[in-house]
Scaffold this active site. Structure first.
Site, PDB file in Angstrom:
ATOM      1  N   LYS A 116      34.418  40.904  70.130  1.00 56.31           N
ATOM      2  CA  LYS A 116      34.770  39.524  69.805  1.00 56.31           C
ATOM      3  C   LYS A 116      35.183  39.411  68.344  1.00 56.31           C
ATOM      4  O   LYS A 116      36.008  38.564  67.991  1.00 56.31           O
ATOM      5  CB  LYS A 116      33.592  38.592  70.094  1.00 56.31           C
ATOM      6  N   GLU A 200      29.351  31.301  65.093  1.00 62.37           N
ATOM      7  CA  GLU A 200      30.332  30.252  65.376  1.00 62.37           C
ATOM      8  C   GLU A 200      29.671  28.893  65.317  1.00 62.37           C
ATOM      9  O   GLU A 200      28.536  28.736  65.768  1.00 62.37           O
ATOM     10  CB  GLU A 200      30.913  30.430  66.796  1.00 62.37           C
ATOM     11  N   ARG A 294      41.444  41.304  82.465  1.00 61.66           N
ATOM     12  CA  ARG A 294      41.241  41.673  83.877  1.00 61.66           C
ATOM     13  C   ARG A 294      41.515  40.449  84.732  1.00 61.66           C
ATOM     14  O   ARG A 294      41.776  39.369  84.217  1.00 61.66           O
ATOM     15  CB  ARG A 294      39.786  42.100  84.077  1.00 61.66           C
TER      16      ARG A 294
HETATM   17  P1  ADP Z   1      31.289  35.570  77.192  1.00 65.13           P
HETATM   18  O1  ADP Z   1      32.207  36.647  76.735  1.00 65.13           O
HETATM   19  O2  ADP Z   1      29.871  36.018  77.212  1.00 65.13           O
HETATM   20  O3  ADP Z   1      31.739  34.930  78.462  1.00 65.13           O
HETATM   21  P2  ADP Z   1      32.457  33.415  75.628  1.00 65.13           P
HETATM   22  O4  ADP Z   1      32.699  33.525  74.196  1.00 65.13           O
HETATM   23  O5  ADP Z   1      33.629  33.529  76.540  1.00 65.13           O
HETATM   24  O6  ADP Z   1      31.334  34.465  76.044  1.00 65.13           O
HETATM   25  O7  ADP Z   1      31.736  32.035  75.927  1.00 65.13           O
HETATM   26  C1  ADP Z   1      31.214  31.700  77.177  1.00 65.13           C
HETATM   27  C2  ADP Z   1      30.860  30.225  77.237  1.00 65.13           C
HETATM   28  O8  ADP Z   1      29.973  29.876  76.176  1.00 65.13           O
HETATM   29  C3  ADP Z   1      32.030  29.295  77.046  1.00 65.13           C
HETATM   30  O9  ADP Z   1      32.663  29.014  78.251  1.00 65.13           O
HETATM   31  C4  ADP Z   1      31.384  28.061  76.465  1.00 65.13           C
HETATM   32  O10 ADP Z   1      30.809  27.295  77.498  1.00 65.13           O
HETATM   33  C5  ADP Z   1      30.258  28.604  75.647  1.00 65.13           C
HETATM   34  N1  ADP Z   1      30.636  28.735  74.232  1.00 65.13           N
HETATM   35  C6  ADP Z   1      31.206  29.799  73.635  1.00 65.13           C
HETATM   36  N2  ADP Z   1      31.406  29.561  72.339  1.00 65.13           N
HETATM   37  C7  ADP Z   1      30.957  28.323  72.091  1.00 65.13           C
HETATM   38  C8  ADP Z   1      30.862  27.502  70.912  1.00 65.13           C
HETATM   39  N3  ADP Z   1      31.273  27.938  69.729  1.00 65.13           N
HETATM   40  N4  ADP Z   1      30.317  26.279  71.047  1.00 65.13           N
HETATM   41  C9  ADP Z   1      29.870  25.843  72.237  1.00 65.13           C
HETATM   42  N5  ADP Z   1      29.919  26.566  73.359  1.00 65.13           N
HETATM   43  C10 ADP Z   1      30.455  27.789  73.285  1.00 65.13           C
END
Ligand code: ADP
Length: 673
Positions: A116, A200, A294
């Protein structure tokens, strides 16, 4: 095009890939672990190769075994599905060494998105807006803490190598930071072997939006519009849809533009998804989250709204073909919605539900309902893999129509034996706020304790299972022995009551249930408006439960062994133990014969008096009619003898326990009593 491909996955996604391959005339090779020898994907593929023990780390995560299986079966390409090895460089490298085509993007694209930290840097460099935060190399706790204070709280600590919602920690205040950081690092190291984290700003009311991309190896890249996946539980998606509801066109355009820019810098050349969060409270700027390199679980909602088979496109571009359509030729129509069916019990803190299925049936094919499932009637849900069993996807001209179709599909997909989250899904779809702007907090806000108890649905199950049990008793079984105190004189025929002890095995609670029978209908005194009828169908015992002329539920009931019964209706499977105590039942009726006397066990109105003091009666002779709950119950003499006294007259309203008739037993009766 390939003649034969191997699918390095299991469950619904393996079956879904097989479907497209078959349509394209491509042979398929399944791989399976020891736990999956009888699985549906194995049965559906043309060939199948065993790759190891049940645990994923001994089978589906073993790149070398998968390559061996591909080589030995002559597969020219490997489709990895999602999860497992789909984003692991190990499998791509092994494919390259063996001259096997990996169905996915180029190595560099996957490598850059595996972290990430790297992916956010890449996004920023491409001018894509990211969630404000910290993603630099200095990982010392002191620096992280300083940066955290600068970002402000709440914030998220994310494992750089994380995925699938794992390795994320929310920090609400500065004094929690150190402890949460330590936890997040430990988790990241244990789960991903990489303890790097990023920080974040936590978006309090986030909407999850994502854009489907597909590229080929000839420099073409297109987007297939957005999906919304805001209905989540603990960062895991539950319901997804396309298009996003209440999304201004200008914001959607920003999403497509940012996604394409991301795809271009990555040289993206297969199917992939760019994920964003949008703050529902303020601003119209989607923040980049990550790229999934993917096929996604929720890809069907894009397929149904664009008419494009994404697996077909993946195979075509992997085989070196150019994209079948250009951006301007890709159109979107209607609305699609997907529900993920998981083997879990949301009513009990989402605990897992495992075991063999005792029944499985997909609804008849109907317009607008698609089922992507990895189950068949002999499936067993084991603890080794993901709990997602199947997906139900609904499609319609409008959002309401898509929701209605997906609801129908969830209600009709019959998964018996293991419990699923179906009732929660159905309640979400019907929640008034479901048509408002959705955020990832929806479930916490509206269903903090899982689905709301649905009393009528449960009653339908209770009535159906006890009715089926009763209908299953041998004809001369004395369970209805209570008859002697209880006859229905109404034209529908005889009626009776029987008492059982019913235990809801999953909830582990037990209750006494009185079942009433009038003609062919069964009912419960607590809910006399519900009437059940027991039918035999090709699938076994089916009990229809109706209220007046309206069908409330069609309940499938199965007796497995001993006292154990299963019921399934409207997406919900329940397990019961039924215990019947004969002695108890003999007193179960609308009249109780206490010794030689007759008293009312139901409140009602006396509508007929057939005897008077001094009459001689034989056991079973009708003596009174009691009208209760719109039904007429004929009460008969519990013993042979002489009527000593009648305590009621026509039209009397009697309460429960009211003494009705006293009988002096005949001499031989008394002697044998
Ligand atoms: P993963 O790779 O584990 O799926 P992501 O970064 O894609 O992680 O985030 C998954 C979920 O987490 C998102 O769909 C959202 O609901 C929540 N999320 C991620 N980042 C944030 C953020 N900065 N603030 C609030 N919710 C977040």
């Amino acid at each position: 095009m390939f003649q034969r491909i191997l699918i390095a996955n299991r469950g619904e996604i393996a079956c879904r890939i097989i479907r497209t391959a078959r349509r394209m005339g491509i042979e398929t090779v399944a791989v399976y672990s020891e736990a999956d020898a009888g699985a549906r994907h194995v049965a559906e593929a043309d060939f199948a190769v065993a790759i190891g023990a049940a645990s994923a780390s001994e089978s589906y995560l073993r790149a070398e075994r998968i390559i061996e299986a591909a080589v030995s079966s002559g597969a020219q390409a490997i489709h990895p599905g999602y999860g497992f090895l789909s984003e692991k460089l190990e499998l791509i490298d092994a494919c390259e060494q063996h001259g096997i085509q990996f169905v996915g993007p180029n190595r560099r694209a996957i490598a850059s998105m595996g972290s990430k930290i790297e992916s956010k840097r890449m996004a920023r460099a491409a001018g894509v807006v990211c969630v404000p935060g910290y993603d630099e190399d200095d990982q010392s706790p002191a620096r992280l803490r300083d940066e955290a204070v600068k970002i402000g709280f709440p914030l998220l600590i994310k494992a750089s190598a994380g995925g699938g919602g794992k390795g994320m920690r929310r920090v609400n205040a500065a004094d929690e930071f150190d402890a949460m950081l330590a936890l997040a690092r430990k988790e990241a190291l244990a789960s991903f072997g990489d303890e790097r984290v990023l920080l974040e700003k936590y978006i309090v009311n986030p909407r999850h939006l994502e854009v489907q991309l597909v590229g080929d190896r000839h420099g073409h890249l297109v987007h297939l519009f957005e999906r919304e996946c805001s209905i989540q539980r603990r960062f895991q998606k539950v319901i997804e849809e396309a298009p996003a509801n209440h999304l201004p066109t200008a914001v959607a355009e920003k999403l497509y533009e940012a996604a394409l820019r991301m795809g271009q810098v990555m040289g993206y050349d297969n199917a992939g998804t760019v994920e964003f969060v949008l703050d529902a409270d303020q601003g119209d700027t989607p923040y980049f989250l990550e790229v999934n390199t993917r096929l996604q679980v929720e890809h069907p909602v894009t397929e149904l709204t664009t008419g494009i088979d994404l697996v077909e496109w993946q195979l075509r571009v992997a085989a070196g073909e150019t994209l079948p359509l250009t951006q301007s030729q890709i159109k979107r129509n209607g609305w699609a919605m997907e529900c993920r069916l998981n083997a879990e019990e949301p009513e009990h803190d989402y605990r897992a539900s495992l075991g063999p299925l005792i029944g499985y049936a997909e609804p008849d094919k109907q317009a607008g309902v698609r089922i992507d499932s990895g189950l068949h009637a002999r499936s067993e849900v084991t603890p080794y893999y993901d709990s997602m069993l199947a997906k139900v996807i609904g499609f319609g001209a409008t959002r309401a129509e898509a929701a209605a179709r997906v609801r129908l599909g969830v209600e009709q997909l019959r998964i018996e034996g293991v419990r699923t989250n179906a009732s929660l899904l159905l309640q979400i779809l019907q929640h008034p706020e479901f048509s408002a702007v959705l955020t990832t907090r929806f479930l916490d806000q509206h269903f903090p304790n899982g689905p709301l108890p649905d009393v009528q649905q449960r009653q339908a199950h209770v009535l159906a299972v006890v009715a089926a049990w009763s209908a299953n008793q041998p004809v001369h079984n004395p369970v209805w022995g209570g008859l002697r105190g209880f006859r229905v004189t109404a034209p529908v025929g005889r009626g009776a009551a029987v008492d059982v002890q019913l235990r809801d095995v999953s909830a582990n609670d037990s209750a006494a249930v009185r079942l009433m029978q009038t003609g062919t209908a069964y009912w419960l005194p607590s809910q006399p408006e519900l009437q059940a009828r027991v039918l035999q169908s090709a699938h076994g015992v089916v009990v229809t439960v109706s209220e007046g002329n309206a069908l409330v539920a069609t309940v499938h009931v199965q007796h497995t062994a001993g006292q154990r019964w299963f019921s399934w209706a409207l997406g919900r499977s329940r397990v019961w133990d039924i215990e019947h105590d004969l002695a108890h039942s003999l007193n179960a009726s609308s009249a109780q014969s206490q010794g030689d006397n007759l008293s009312a066990s139901l409140p009602g109105r006396i509508s007929e008096v057939m005897v008077q003091a001094g009459d001689t009666v034989a056991a079973g002779d009708p003596v009174l009619t009691l009208e209760a709950m719109k039904l007429y119950h004929g009460l008969s003499a519990p013993v042979s003898g002489t009527v000593r006294q009648v305590h009621v007259k026509l039209g009397d309203i009697v309460g429960q326990g009211h003494l009705l008739v006293e009988i002096e037993p005949a001499a031989e009766n008394a002697a044998t009593a």
